[in-house]
Design an enzyme around this catalytic site. Sequence first.
Site, PDB file in Angstrom:
ATOM      1  N   GLN A  93      -2.375   6.852   2.436  1.00 47.34           N
ATOM      2  CA  GLN A  93      -1.256   7.547   3.950  1.00 47.34           C
ATOM      3  C   GLN A  93      -0.383   8.578   3.520  1.00 47.34           C
ATOM      4  OE1 GLN A  93       0.740   4.934   6.343  1.00 47.34           O
ATOM      5  NE2 GLN A  93       0.759   6.787   7.873  1.00 47.34           N
ATOM      6  N   HIS A  99      -2.264   7.941  13.091  1.00 49.12           N
ATOM      7  CA  HIS A  99      -3.441   9.290  12.991  1.00 49.12           C
ATOM      8  C   HIS A  99      -4.609   8.314  12.426  1.00 49.12           C
ATOM      9  CE1 HIS A  99      -2.100   9.868   9.175  1.00 49.12           C
ATOM     10  NE2 HIS A  99      -3.651  10.064   9.243  1.00 49.12           N
TER      11      HIS A  99
HETATM   12  P1  AMP Z   1      -3.599   9.604   5.432  1.00 45.24           P
HETATM   13  O1  AMP Z   1      -3.845  10.080   4.388  1.00 45.24           O
HETATM   14  O2  AMP Z   1      -4.377   9.233   6.438  1.00 45.24           O
HETATM   15  O3  AMP Z   1      -2.409  10.385   6.043  1.00 45.24           O
HETATM   16  O4  AMP Z   1      -4.095  11.650   6.143  1.00 45.24           O
HETATM   17  C1  AMP Z   1      -3.298  12.743   6.542  1.00 45.24           C
HETATM   18  C2  AMP Z   1      -4.621  13.851   6.431  1.00 45.24           C
HETATM   19  O5  AMP Z   1      -3.675  15.157   7.467  1.00 45.24           O
HETATM   20  C3  AMP Z   1      -5.287  14.228   5.363  1.00 45.24           C
HETATM   21  O6  AMP Z   1      -6.412  14.344   5.368  1.00 45.24           O
HETATM   22  C4  AMP Z   1      -4.276  15.798   5.515  1.00 45.24           C
HETATM   23  O7  AMP Z   1      -5.717  16.485   5.008  1.00 45.24           O
HETATM   24  C5  AMP Z   1      -4.327  16.205   6.957  1.00 45.24           C
HETATM   25  N1  AMP Z   1      -3.420  17.047   6.975  1.00 45.24           N
HETATM   26  C6  AMP Z   1      -1.900  17.734   6.321  1.00 45.24           C
HETATM   27  N2  AMP Z   1      -1.621  18.841   7.192  1.00 45.24           N
HETATM   28  C7  AMP Z   1      -2.490  19.086   8.370  1.00 45.24           C
HETATM   29  C8  AMP Z   1      -2.298  20.141   9.034  1.00 45.24           C
HETATM   30  N3  AMP Z   1      -2.062  20.638   9.190  1.00 45.24           N
HETATM   31  N4  AMP Z   1      -3.838  20.388   9.632  1.00 45.24           N
HETATM   32  C9  AMP Z   1      -4.298  19.258   9.861  1.00 45.24           C
HETATM   33  N5  AMP Z   1      -4.905  18.161   9.422  1.00 45.24           N
HETATM   34  C10 AMP Z   1      -3.851  18.183   8.143  1.00 45.24           C
END
Ligand code: AMP
Length: 111
Positions: A93, A99
């Site tokens: 994460q 999310h």
């Molecule tokens: P996690 O590893 O579950 O915390 O996933 C976070 C996700 O957010 C990753 O897949 C990133 O690519 C995505 N992410 C980070 N910043 C943004 C952004 N500004 N817009 C869309 N997705 C994002």
Amino acid sequence: MENCIFCKIIAGEIPSPRLYEDDQMIIIRDIEPKAKLHYLCLPKKHFAYLSDMDEERAEILKHCFQVIPTLQEQLGLQDGYRVVINQGANAGQTVFHLHIHLLGGEVLGDF
Ligand code: AMP
Ligand code: ZN
């Protein structure tokens, strides 16, 4: 929540097209897609971890999981998709605003 990138997206301070929005959640595209189609469902109310669950948050997630299947065709996910929540360090994460990942648009590999 200050300095939370997803709160900033939800507030409109960082532009990110919304594929769906209601009073409790939005759906956006992941900026670094890990599959042909990769969406994020963001509850509007900030909480960091799945493990921060309480009654109110459970109702929000219930809503998200009720809505997501109604959108699968318009999101191009009708042939199947993976639903992922990364909880904490071992899961990788990186954004500490809960999310739900929706991954699809192709045959996904095992994990
Ligand atoms: P996690 O590893 O579950 O915390 O996933 C976070 C996700 O957010 C990753 O897949 C990133 O690519 C995505 N992410 C980070 N910043 C943004 C952004 N500004 N817009 C869309 N997705 C994002
Ligand atoms: Zn947040």
